[in-house]
Design a protein around this motif. Structure first.
Motif, PDB file in Angstrom:
ATOM      1  N   PHE A 245       0.829  -1.208   0.000  1.00  0.00           N
ATOM      2  CA  PHE A 245       0.000   0.000   0.000  1.00  0.00           C
ATOM      3  C   PHE A 245       0.861   1.254   0.000  1.00  0.00           C
ATOM      4  O   PHE A 245       0.484   2.267  -0.593  1.00  0.00           O
ATOM      5  CB  PHE A 245      -0.929  -0.005   1.217  1.00  0.00           C
ATOM      6  CG  PHE A 245      -2.220  -0.744   0.981  1.00  0.00           C
ATOM      7  CD1 PHE A 245      -3.371  -0.056   0.638  1.00  0.00           C
ATOM      8  CD2 PHE A 245      -2.282  -2.121   1.099  1.00  0.00           C
ATOM      9  CE1 PHE A 245      -4.560  -0.725   0.409  1.00  0.00           C
ATOM     10  CE2 PHE A 245      -3.467  -2.808   0.879  1.00  0.00           C
ATOM     11  CZ  PHE A 245      -4.612  -2.117   0.533  1.00  0.00           C
ATOM     12  N   TYR A 246       2.018   1.183   0.652  1.00  0.00           N
ATOM     13  CA  TYR A 246       2.912   2.335   0.649  1.00  0.00           C
ATOM     14  C   TYR A 246       3.413   2.626  -0.767  1.00  0.00           C
ATOM     15  O   TYR A 246       3.403   3.780  -1.213  1.00  0.00           O
ATOM     16  CB  TYR A 246       4.088   2.080   1.589  1.00  0.00           C
ATOM     17  CG  TYR A 246       5.160   3.145   1.534  1.00  0.00           C
ATOM     18  CD1 TYR A 246       4.986   4.366   2.170  1.00  0.00           C
ATOM     19  CD2 TYR A 246       6.343   2.923   0.824  1.00  0.00           C
ATOM     20  CE1 TYR A 246       5.968   5.339   2.114  1.00  0.00           C
ATOM     21  CE2 TYR A 246       7.325   3.897   0.761  1.00  0.00           C
ATOM     22  CZ  TYR A 246       7.132   5.099   1.416  1.00  0.00           C
ATOM     23  OH  TYR A 246       8.102   6.076   1.346  1.00  0.00           O
ATOM     24  N   LEU A 247       3.850   1.575  -1.467  1.00  0.00           N
ATOM     25  CA  LEU A 247       4.316   1.764  -2.848  1.00  0.00           C
ATOM     26  C   LEU A 247       3.199   2.256  -3.746  1.00  0.00           C
ATOM     27  O   LEU A 247       3.410   3.085  -4.642  1.00  0.00           O
ATOM     28  CB  LEU A 247       4.885   0.447  -3.378  1.00  0.00           C
ATOM     29  CG  LEU A 247       6.184  -0.040  -2.722  1.00  0.00           C
ATOM     30  CD1 LEU A 247       6.575  -1.406  -3.271  1.00  0.00           C
ATOM     31  CD2 LEU A 247       7.309   0.976  -2.933  1.00  0.00           C
ATOM     32  N   ARG A 248       2.000   1.740  -3.499  1.00  0.00           N
ATOM     33  CA  ARG A 248       0.857   2.167  -4.308  1.00  0.00           C
ATOM     34  C   ARG A 248       0.585   3.662  -4.125  1.00  0.00           C
ATOM     35  O   ARG A 248       0.283   4.370  -5.092  1.00  0.00           O
ATOM     36  CB  ARG A 248      -0.368   1.365  -3.915  1.00  0.00           C
ATOM     37  CG  ARG A 248      -1.626   1.730  -4.698  1.00  0.00           C
ATOM     38  CD  ARG A 248      -2.806   0.936  -4.201  1.00  0.00           C
ATOM     39  NE  ARG A 248      -4.031   1.345  -4.862  1.00  0.00           N
ATOM     40  CZ  ARG A 248      -5.245   0.895  -4.562  1.00  0.00           C
ATOM     41  NH1 ARG A 248      -5.368  -0.022  -3.606  1.00  0.00           N
ATOM     42  NH2 ARG A 248      -6.304   1.330  -5.197  1.00  0.00           N
ATOM     43  N   ARG A 249       0.710   4.121  -2.897  1.00  0.00           N
ATOM     44  CA  ARG A 249       0.486   5.549  -2.658  1.00  0.00           C
ATOM     45  C   ARG A 249       1.607   6.386  -3.269  1.00  0.00           C
ATOM     46  O   ARG A 249       1.375   7.510  -3.721  1.00  0.00           O
ATOM     47  CB  ARG A 249       0.383   5.819  -1.153  1.00  0.00           C
ATOM     48  CG  ARG A 249      -0.900   5.307  -0.523  1.00  0.00           C
ATOM     49  CD  ARG A 249      -1.075   5.848   0.889  1.00  0.00           C
ATOM     50  NE  ARG A 249      -0.059   5.361   1.806  1.00  0.00           N
ATOM     51  CZ  ARG A 249      -0.190   4.263   2.537  1.00  0.00           C
ATOM     52  NH1 ARG A 249      -1.301   3.542   2.449  1.00  0.00           N
ATOM     53  NH2 ARG A 249       0.770   3.874   3.345  1.00  0.00           N
ATOM     54  N   ARG A 250       2.826   5.847  -3.254  1.00  0.00           N
ATOM     55  CA  ARG A 250       3.954   6.598  -3.792  1.00  0.00           C
ATOM     56  C   ARG A 250       3.828   6.817  -5.292  1.00  0.00           C
ATOM     57  O   ARG A 250       4.221   7.871  -5.800  1.00  0.00           O
ATOM     58  CB  ARG A 250       5.258   5.853  -3.495  1.00  0.00           C
ATOM     59  CG  ARG A 250       5.611   5.793  -2.022  1.00  0.00           C
ATOM     60  CD  ARG A 250       6.112   7.101  -1.486  1.00  0.00           C
ATOM     61  NE  ARG A 250       7.403   7.488  -2.056  1.00  0.00           N
ATOM     62  CZ  ARG A 250       8.061   8.592  -1.737  1.00  0.00           C
ATOM     63  NH1 ARG A 250       7.538   9.438  -0.867  1.00  0.00           N
ATOM     64  NH2 ARG A 250       9.215   8.868  -2.285  1.00  0.00           N
ATOM     65  N   VAL A 251       3.309   5.826  -6.001  1.00  0.00           N
ATOM     66  CA  VAL A 251       3.204   5.932  -7.454  1.00  0.00           C
ATOM     67  C   VAL A 251       1.846   6.458  -7.884  1.00  0.00           C
ATOM     68  O   VAL A 251       1.629   6.714  -9.079  1.00  0.00           O
ATOM     69  CB  VAL A 251       3.466   4.565  -8.125  1.00  0.00           C
ATOM     70  CG1 VAL A 251       4.847   4.063  -7.764  1.00  0.00           C
ATOM     71  CG2 VAL A 251       2.411   3.532  -7.708  1.00  0.00           C
ATOM     72  N   GLY A 252       0.919   6.620  -6.954  1.00  0.00           N
ATOM     73  CA  GLY A 252      -0.414   7.098  -7.282  1.00  0.00           C
ATOM     74  C   GLY A 252      -0.452   8.615  -7.420  1.00  0.00           C
ATOM     75  O   GLY A 252       0.565   9.311  -7.324  1.00  0.00           O
ATOM     76  N   SER A 253      -1.637   9.132  -7.612  1.00  0.00           N
ATOM     77  CA  SER A 253      -1.820  10.575  -7.787  1.00  0.00           C
ATOM     78  C   SER A 253      -1.622  11.299  -6.453  1.00  0.00           C
ATOM     79  O   SER A 253      -1.770  10.720  -5.382  1.00  0.00           O
ATOM     80  CB  SER A 253      -3.226  10.861  -8.320  1.00  0.00           C
ATOM     81  OG  SER A 253      -4.210  10.380  -7.420  1.00  0.00           O
ATOM     82  N   THR A 254      -1.274  12.541  -6.547  1.00  0.00           N
ATOM     83  CA  THR A 254      -1.058  13.358  -5.358  1.00  0.00           C
ATOM     84  C   THR A 254      -1.945  14.599  -5.410  1.00  0.00           C
ATOM     85  O   THR A 254      -2.435  14.990  -6.476  1.00  0.00           O
ATOM     86  CB  THR A 254       0.408  13.793  -5.245  1.00  0.00           C
ATOM     87  OG1 THR A 254       0.756  14.602  -6.390  1.00  0.00           O
ATOM     88  CG2 THR A 254       1.333  12.592  -5.165  1.00  0.00           C
ATOM     89  N   VAL A 255      -2.142  15.175  -4.240  1.00  0.00           N
ATOM     90  CA  VAL A 255      -2.869  16.438  -4.144  1.00  0.00           C
ATOM     91  C   VAL A 255      -2.001  17.415  -3.365  1.00  0.00           C
ATOM     92  O   VAL A 255      -1.104  17.010  -2.612  1.00  0.00           O
ATOM     93  CB  VAL A 255      -4.232  16.264  -3.441  1.00  0.00           C
ATOM     94  CG1 VAL A 255      -5.142  15.356  -4.246  1.00  0.00           C
ATOM     95  CG2 VAL A 255      -4.058  15.732  -2.025  1.00  0.00           C
ATOM     96  N   THR A 256      -2.275  18.675  -3.536  1.00  0.00           N
ATOM     97  CA  THR A 256      -1.544  19.724  -2.835  1.00  0.00           C
ATOM     98  C   THR A 256      -2.448  20.355  -1.793  1.00  0.00           C
ATOM     99  O   THR A 256      -3.536  20.833  -2.119  1.00  0.00           O
ATOM    100  CB  THR A 256      -1.039  20.800  -3.805  1.00  0.00           C
ATOM    101  OG1 THR A 256      -0.165  20.193  -4.768  1.00  0.00           O
ATOM    102  CG2 THR A 256      -0.279  21.888  -3.055  1.00  0.00           C
TER     103      THR A 256
END
Length: 574
Positions: A245-256
């Motif tokens: 899940f950590y890797l998934r969040r790292r490569v997923g979309s981000t918000v500011t």
């Protein structure tokens, strides 16, 4: 005080039933598991009286937990709690958190590892191989071979449950009155359990050996290998799931998320504002540790509120209770999918605070049991009329110094000191009796000081110096007042101060120098027999408090009794 006043003090969370279903299910399953651990440790504590006493108590415990309803409830609670807690851990966006929250996670993960062998030697051994699991037989297997692991299991499981129970109940109004007894029990139970385990283990070691058959021993060894493999597989799988899940969040979309005063930070989509604050060391208080039970983490959404889901459940109840505008939300509950900008409404004050310290209220506010004393000089304008500025300064400074000494000598603290009066807080102990006695003894000294000043300044002042005193006990909020740059001071806030001030004002109406609330009088343990009990109206007549009217505070005299702690408080010569 009347019930109307008490309702104003209710927790904004509105109770356990306002929580989201997942948090609610995790809590109630935790309550069941805590009850199981509590009964188990109390059963251990019976070992102080011998193995037979432990065995007798165990029969009653088995009536609950080995019955079909009890077994279903226990195993269901284990499955529910482990699943929901694991789900919460896996989805964490940051590992920066307060120490007690970190211990909750570590201890929660350690319990299955430590308890697997114990469950194997008891429930599994009895149900699959017919092994004798009476206390005498089990203690011979455990003592002294696994005393360290069993003791560690007691500490880990009990501390995990106590911390969880504290955070679950801390916002219930009734919990305040039971918090001190609960703390005492929280310390005593594991100590008694360990003492019982040691005493009974020594006794069991002197009993005739109860051996297991070869088939039972071999069967338990085979099942033990399977259990150990399963526990190891679970541990590696859980760690792997967290990493996935950590890797998934790292490569997923981000918000500011743009913080007013701190600038923008980029976080994975779905991260709560509170988690983003912790991850980037932005001071952001949260008394409930991000569980949605308080309003200390609330933020004002400046832009992007249209992209955030509407509040529901506990968040909606809390926001309604504080009459929050639509753009104010709980930082732990909003997980923006698009860019937003926010302002933390209750920033953590203090130069040494970091977001992962969080410090609940220790850095900016905390609630304590206290007794408040309010004193005000009578006819101060008349006392200072036609006096030279120097004479007024001498009177005020002499009065302030003497009053401060009277408060300090009884472990009190001056909260506010003004020209003709003061507010003192006695909160050195969570024990209400200690604080009440200290405040009453300080009031007695203040009366003596005023008599001394009158003797010294006779002929200088137009009238004798007199003062009115109001004393009340209850909960106060100690808040750090300041702008975070200039010097900050601790100030007491709350209804207890309001009541004490009202009692001081009422002392004029009842022609008394001191008004002591019945709460303070009862807590002190002193004898107020013979004193007049009055009804003092509060809040414009909407509430009231009972108080003793003491005509002459300067003549309060404590009469020492045979008990060094409790005495008799009476009016000298009465």
């Amino acid at each position: 005080m009347t019930s109307t006043r008490q309702e104003d003090l209710r927790s904004p969370s509105g109770g356990l039933n306002d929580l989201p279903w997942g948090c609610l299910a995790r809590q109630w399953s935790g309550f069941v598991l805590f009850a199981f651990v509590l009964t188990h440790l109390l059963n251990h504590a019976m070992g102080i009286f011998g193995v037979d006493a432990m065995q007798y108590a165990q029969q009653w415990r088995w009536l609950i937990w080995r019955s079909w309803p009890g077994t279903f409830l226990l195993y269901g609670a284990v499955l529910t709690h482990v699943t929901l807690a694991g789900y919460r851990i896996v989805l964490r966006r940051t590992w920066r958190m307060p120490p007690d929250e970190m211990w909750q996670i570590i201890s929660g993960l350690a319990i299955p590892l430590l308890a697997a062998g114990h469950v194997l030697q008891t429930r599994v051994a009895a149900s699959m191989f017919g092994v004798d699991i009476s206390y005498g037989a089990v203690l011979q297997q455990l003592w002294p071979a696994v005393i360290f692991s069993q003791s560690l299991l007691i500490v880990v499981a009990w501390s995990h449950g106590v911390i969880g129970l504290h955070h679950a109940l801390r916002y219930q109004t009734w919990y305040r009155a039971w918090r001190l007894p609960a703390y005492i029990l929280a310390v005593m139970v594991p100590f008694l359990a360990f003492a019982g385990f040691v005493a009974a283990g020594r006794e069991a070691s002197r009993l005739p050996a109860l051996t297991r058959t070869y088939e039972q021993t071999l069967g338990l060894q085979e099942v033990g290998m399977v259990v150990n493999a399963g526990v190891a597989g679970f541990a590696f799988g859980f760690v792997g799931l967290i990493g996935l899940f950590y890797l998934r969040r790292r490569v997923g979309s981000t918000v500011t998320i743009t913080y007013r005063g701190y600038g923008p930070v980029d976080v994975p989509a779905g991260t709560s504002v509170l988690e983003a604050s912790r991850a980037h060391h932005i001071p952001h208080p949260s008394s409930c540790r991000g569980r949605g039970r308080c309003a200390t983490c609330r933020v004002q959404v400046i832009t992007g509120s249209e992209h955030i889901a509407e509040p529901f459940g506990a968040e909606r109840a809390i926001l309604n209770s504080i009459s929050a505008p639509k753009n104010v939300r709980l930082g732990c509950q909003i997980r923006p999918a698009r860019d937003i900008s926010v302002r933390v409404l209750m920033p953590v004050l203090g130069r040494h605070v970091t977001s992962d310290q969080d410090a609940e209220a220790l850095e900016w506010a905390m609630e304590r049991e206290a007794t408040v004393l309010v004193l005000d000089l009578r006819a101060f304008a008349t006392l200072t009329q036609n006096r030279l500025p120097y004479e007024i300064a001498v009177l005020v400074n002499r009065f302030s110094n003497e009053m401060r000494q009277a408060v300090d000598s009884h472990s009190g603290r001056i909260d506010v000191m003004y020209g003709d009066g003061l507010t003192a807080v006695f909160d050195q102990s969570e024990n209400r009796a200690t604080n009440a006695r200290s405040a009453l003894r300080a009031a007695q000294d203040m009366g003596r000081v005023l008599e001394m000043l009158n003797g010294e300044m006779r002929g200088v002042l137009p009238i004798p110096i007199r003062a009115g005193i109001g004393i009340h006990s209850g909960r106060v909020v100690l808040a750090r007042i300041g702008d975070g740059v200039h010097q900050q001071e601790i100030r007491a806030i709350g209804d207890t101060l309001t009541v004490a001030a009202a009692l001081e004002t009422a002392s004029k109406d009842f022609i008394a120098d001191c008004m002591v609330s019945k709460e303070t009088a009862d807590a002190s343990g002193f004898n107020f027999a013979g004193m007049m009990l009055r009804e003092v109206m509060l809040d414009g007549g909407h509430a009231s408090v009972q108080a003793y009217a003491i005509p002459d505070a300067g003549r309060l005299e404590e009469v020492t009794s045979t008990n060094p702690v409790l005495g008799t408080l009476k009016l000298a010569g009465a």
